[in-house]
Scaffold this motif. Sequence first.
Motif, PDB file in Angstrom:
ATOM      1  N   ALA A  22       0.811  -1.206   0.000  1.00 23.97           N
ATOM      2  CA  ALA A  22       0.000   0.000   0.000  1.00 23.97           C
ATOM      3  C   ALA A  22       0.848   1.261   0.000  1.00 23.97           C
ATOM      4  CB  ALA A  22      -0.925   0.005   1.215  1.00 23.97           C
ATOM      5  N   HIS A  23       0.367   2.272  -0.745  1.00 25.74           N
ATOM      6  CA  HIS A  23       1.080   3.546  -0.841  1.00 25.74           C
ATOM      7  C   HIS A  23       0.971   4.315   0.468  1.00 25.74           C
ATOM      8  CE1 HIS A  23       2.535   7.327  -2.530  1.00 25.74           C
ATOM      9  NE2 HIS A  23       1.505   7.919  -1.977  1.00 25.74           N
ATOM     10  N   GLN A  24       2.082   4.883   0.903  1.00 32.51           N
ATOM     11  CA  GLN A  24       2.138   5.682   2.118  1.00 32.51           C
ATOM     12  C   GLN A  24       2.794   7.021   1.814  1.00 32.51           C
ATOM     13  OE1 GLN A  24       1.088   3.794   5.634  1.00 32.51           O
ATOM     14  NE2 GLN A  24      -0.086   3.738   3.762  1.00 32.51           N
ATOM     15  N   HIS A  25       2.792   7.887   2.802  1.00 34.90           N
ATOM     16  CA  HIS A  25       3.360   9.225   2.632  1.00 34.90           C
ATOM     17  C   HIS A  25       4.848   9.148   2.299  1.00 34.90           C
ATOM     18  CE1 HIS A  25       3.588  13.559   3.258  1.00 34.90           C
ATOM     19  NE2 HIS A  25       4.715  13.351   3.905  1.00 34.90           N
ATOM     20  N   GLY A  26       5.286  10.016   1.373  1.00 29.78           N
ATOM     21  CA  GLY A  26       6.697  10.075   1.011  1.00 29.78           C
ATOM     22  C   GLY A  26       7.133   9.005   0.039  1.00 29.78           C
ATOM     23  N   GLY A  27       6.170   8.324  -0.589  1.00 31.08           N
ATOM     24  CA  GLY A  27       6.515   7.286  -1.559  1.00 31.08           C
ATOM     25  C   GLY A  27       6.813   5.943  -0.946  1.00 31.08           C
ATOM     26  N   GLU A  28       6.677   5.832   0.368  1.00 34.86           N
ATOM     27  CA  GLU A  28       6.918   4.550   1.031  1.00 34.86           C
ATOM     28  C   GLU A  28       5.738   3.604   0.798  1.00 34.86           C
ATOM     29  OE1 GLU A  28       9.716   3.786   2.567  1.00 34.86           O
ATOM     30  OE2 GLU A  28      10.573   5.777   2.186  1.00 34.86           O
ATOM     31  N   HIS A  29       5.966   2.304   1.034  1.00 31.26           N
ATOM     32  CA  HIS A  29       4.915   1.306   0.903  1.00 31.26           C
ATOM     33  C   HIS A  29       4.931   0.407   2.137  1.00 31.26           C
ATOM     34  CE1 HIS A  29       5.245   2.653  -3.274  1.00 31.26           C
ATOM     35  NE2 HIS A  29       4.027   2.196  -3.437  1.00 31.26           N
ATOM     36  N   ALA A  30       3.754  -0.128   2.484  1.00 28.95           N
ATOM     37  CA  ALA A  30       3.648  -0.975   3.669  1.00 28.95           C
ATOM     38  C   ALA A  30       2.579  -2.033   3.444  1.00 28.95           C
ATOM     39  CB  ALA A  30       3.303  -0.123   4.896  1.00 28.95           C
ATOM     40  N   ASP A  31       2.650  -3.094   4.200  1.00 33.88           N
ATOM     41  CA  ASP A  31       1.665  -4.178   4.122  1.00 33.88           C
ATOM     42  C   ASP A  31       0.440  -3.780   4.956  1.00 33.88           C
ATOM     43  OD1 ASP A  31       0.166  -6.459   4.103  1.00 33.88           O
ATOM     44  OD2 ASP A  31       1.827  -7.818   4.545  1.00 33.88           O
ATOM     45  N   LYS A  32      -0.680  -3.521   4.273  1.00 37.08           N
ATOM     46  CA  LYS A  32      -1.911  -3.095   4.940  1.00 37.08           C
ATOM     47  C   LYS A  32      -3.040  -4.091   4.700  1.00 37.08           C
ATOM     48  CE  LYS A  32      -0.587   0.991   6.557  1.00 37.08           C
ATOM     49  NZ  LYS A  32      -0.755   1.425   7.946  1.00 37.08           N
ATOM     50  N   ALA A  33      -2.693  -5.376   4.504  1.00 39.36           N
ATOM     51  CA  ALA A  33      -3.698  -6.383   4.163  1.00 39.36           C
ATOM     52  C   ALA A  33      -4.783  -6.484   5.232  1.00 39.36           C
ATOM     53  CB  ALA A  33      -3.025  -7.739   3.958  1.00 39.36           C
ATOM     54  N   GLN A  34      -4.378  -6.556   6.489  1.00 37.57           N
ATOM     55  CA  GLN A  34      -5.359  -6.683   7.568  1.00 37.57           C
ATOM     56  C   GLN A  34      -6.212  -5.426   7.691  1.00 37.57           C
ATOM     57  OE1 GLN A  34      -3.678  -7.807  11.326  1.00 37.57           O
ATOM     58  NE2 GLN A  34      -5.618  -7.655  12.443  1.00 37.57           N
ATOM     59  N   THR A  35      -5.585  -4.277   7.548  1.00 43.81           N
ATOM     60  CA  THR A  35      -6.323  -3.011   7.619  1.00 43.81           C
ATOM     61  C   THR A  35      -7.365  -2.918   6.515  1.00 43.81           C
ATOM     62  OG1 THR A  35      -4.415  -1.869   8.575  1.00 43.81           O
ATOM     63  CG2 THR A  35      -6.090  -0.503   7.525  1.00 43.81           C
ATOM     64  N   VAL A  36      -6.985  -3.286   5.300  1.00 45.75           N
ATOM     65  CA  VAL A  36      -7.898  -3.226   4.158  1.00 45.75           C
ATOM     66  C   VAL A  36      -9.046  -4.209   4.331  1.00 45.75           C
ATOM     67  CG1 VAL A  36      -8.088  -3.746   1.685  1.00 45.75           C
ATOM     68  CG2 VAL A  36      -6.216  -2.316   2.526  1.00 45.75           C
ATOM     69  N   LEU A  37      -8.742  -5.413   4.809  1.00 40.30           N
ATOM     70  CA  LEU A  37      -9.799  -6.398   5.047  1.00 40.30           C
ATOM     71  C   LEU A  37     -10.816  -5.888   6.066  1.00 40.30           C
ATOM     72  CD1 LEU A  37      -8.145  -9.950   5.160  1.00 40.30           C
ATOM     73  CD2 LEU A  37     -10.051  -9.217   3.719  1.00 40.30           C
ATOM     74  N   THR A  38     -10.323  -5.346   7.166  1.00 39.41           N
ATOM     75  CA  THR A  38     -11.213  -4.851   8.227  1.00 39.41           C
ATOM     76  C   THR A  38     -12.070  -3.683   7.737  1.00 39.41           C
ATOM     77  OG1 THR A  38      -9.579  -5.487   9.898  1.00 39.41           O
ATOM     78  CG2 THR A  38     -11.297  -3.942  10.569  1.00 39.41           C
ATOM     79  N   ALA A  39     -11.421  -2.719   7.081  1.00 38.81           N
ATOM     80  CA  ALA A  39     -12.156  -1.541   6.601  1.00 38.81           C
ATOM     81  C   ALA A  39     -13.152  -1.926   5.507  1.00 38.81           C
ATOM     82  CB  ALA A  39     -11.176  -0.495   6.079  1.00 38.81           C
ATOM     83  N   GLY A  40     -12.738  -2.836   4.601  1.00 39.47           N
ATOM     84  CA  GLY A  40     -13.633  -3.278   3.539  1.00 39.47           C
ATOM     85  C   GLY A  40     -14.851  -3.993   4.081  1.00 39.47           C
ATOM     86  N   LEU A  41     -14.649  -4.864   5.068  1.00 48.80           N
ATOM     87  CA  LEU A  41     -15.783  -5.539   5.699  1.00 48.80           C
ATOM     88  C   LEU A  41     -16.707  -4.538   6.396  1.00 48.80           C
ATOM     89  CD1 LEU A  41     -14.075  -8.718   7.230  1.00 48.80           C
ATOM     90  CD2 LEU A  41     -15.746  -8.650   5.365  1.00 48.80           C
ATOM     91  N   ALA A  42     -16.118  -3.511   6.999  1.00 51.57           N
ATOM     92  CA  ALA A  42     -16.929  -2.468   7.635  1.00 51.57           C
ATOM     93  C   ALA A  42     -17.786  -1.743   6.605  1.00 51.57           C
ATOM     94  CB  ALA A  42     -16.027  -1.478   8.366  1.00 51.57           C
ATOM     95  N   GLY A  43     -17.219  -1.458   5.422  1.00 47.89           N
ATOM     96  CA  GLY A  43     -17.989  -0.822   4.362  1.00 47.89           C
ATOM     97  C   GLY A  43     -19.122  -1.703   3.872  1.00 47.89           C
TER      98      GLY A  43
END
Length: 384
Positions: free
Chosen positions: A180-201
Motif C-alpha cells: 500500500a502507498h504511504q506518505h513520502g513514496g513509502e509502501h507498507a503491508d496493509k492487508a489486515q487493515t484493508v480487510l477490516t475496513a472493507g468488511l466495515a464498508g
Amino acid sequence: MVLKTFGWAFGFTALGLVAAVFYDGWAALGVVAILTVLEVSLSFDNAVINAGILKRMSAFWQKIFLTIGVLIAVFGMRLVFPVFIVAITAKLSPAKAVQLAVDDKDQYQQLVTDAHPSIAAFGGMFLLMIFLAFIFEEREIKWLGWIERPLAKLGQFEMLSVCLALIVLLIASMTVATNAHQHGGEHADKAQTVLTAGLAGLITYLLVGGLSSFFENRLAKEADAQADAQVIPQREPEGEKTPGRSGNGGPSIVAVTGKAAFFMFLYLEVIDASFSFDGVIGAFAITNDIVLMAIGLGIGALYVRSLTVYLVRQGTLDDYVYLEHGAHYAIGALAVILIITIQFQISEIITGLIGVVLIGWSFWSSVRRNRRIAAGNARPSDMV
C-alpha cells in the motif's frame, strides 16, 4: 427556480470566498475556487444517485436533506471526518488530531495519506455494493442491454453481489494491500487493515440499505392494502385510475416518510461520505490547510446537494431515463479506482473525467431516445 434551489449555494459561495480572503489573503480565494470545482466534478454522479433516492421521499425529508444533511456534508465529512480518521488510525485523541491539523499541517497530511488504504477500502466496498445491486437488478429500462440483460439474469442468484464484493475485497487484500502507498513514496503491508475496513464498508451498506429497504417495502405494502380496500368491484372507465394505483395496475409511487425516510436519509449520508473520500484525499494535492479544504469542499458539497434537489423538482431523471444508469456505472468505476489507489496513485482529473464521460454519454443516449419517441421511430425498448 434556479435561484430558489441554488440560492443557499450562491450565498455560501460568496461568504466562503470572503472568509478565505480574510483568513489567508487572495491566494486562498484561488485555492477555495479550485477545491470547489474539484468537489463538483468528482461528485456530479453522486447528485444523480441521490436524486433517484430523494424523489421517493416526502417534501419534509427533502428539506431535512437540504438543511441538516448539508451541515453533515459540509462540516461533518469535510472537516470533522478527516480529523476523526487521523485520530483513529494514528491512535491520537481528537484534540491532538485537531491540534496537528492547525499547527502541524505537514504531519497531519502525512497521517491522512497513511490512512488512505482503510478509507479507500471502506468507500470502495460501499460504492461497489451500490453498483452491483443496481446492475444485477431486473429493470424495465435498459441502457447497455448487451451488458445489463445477462447480468440481470445472474442477479436471480441470491447474495451474488455480496459474494462478488467479498471476492474483490479478498483479491485486493492479497495484491494492492500488501504494498500500500504511504506518505513520502513509502509502501507498507496493509492487508489486515484493508480487510477490516472493507468488511466495515460492506456491513454498513447491508445494515443501512437493508433497513431503508425494509421500511420502504412495508410502507408500500400498507399503501397497496389501502388502495385495494378502495377498489370498486366494477370495471373502471377508460382513462381513469383507482386511487393509490398506477396506470399499469401496480401500486403508485408513495412518498416515503417515517422510519423508512429516516434510514433512507442515513443511506444518503453514507453515500455522500463514500463519494467524499476521493475529494478529501485529492484536496491534499492542492492544499494541506484544513480550513481552506473545509471551505472549498463544503461549497462544492452544497452545490451537489442543490443540484440533487434541482434534478428531483425538474423531473430530470424521468425525462432522461439513462442518467441513473450512467451514474451507477460511474460509481462502479470509482469503486474500482478507490481500490486501485490503495497501492497506486491516480490523478483526480482521471477520476472526474471518467464520471463526466459516462454521465454525458448516458445523457446523450437519453436525448436520442426521446427524439426517436417524438419522431415515432422508437424501438419497443424505448417505449417501456
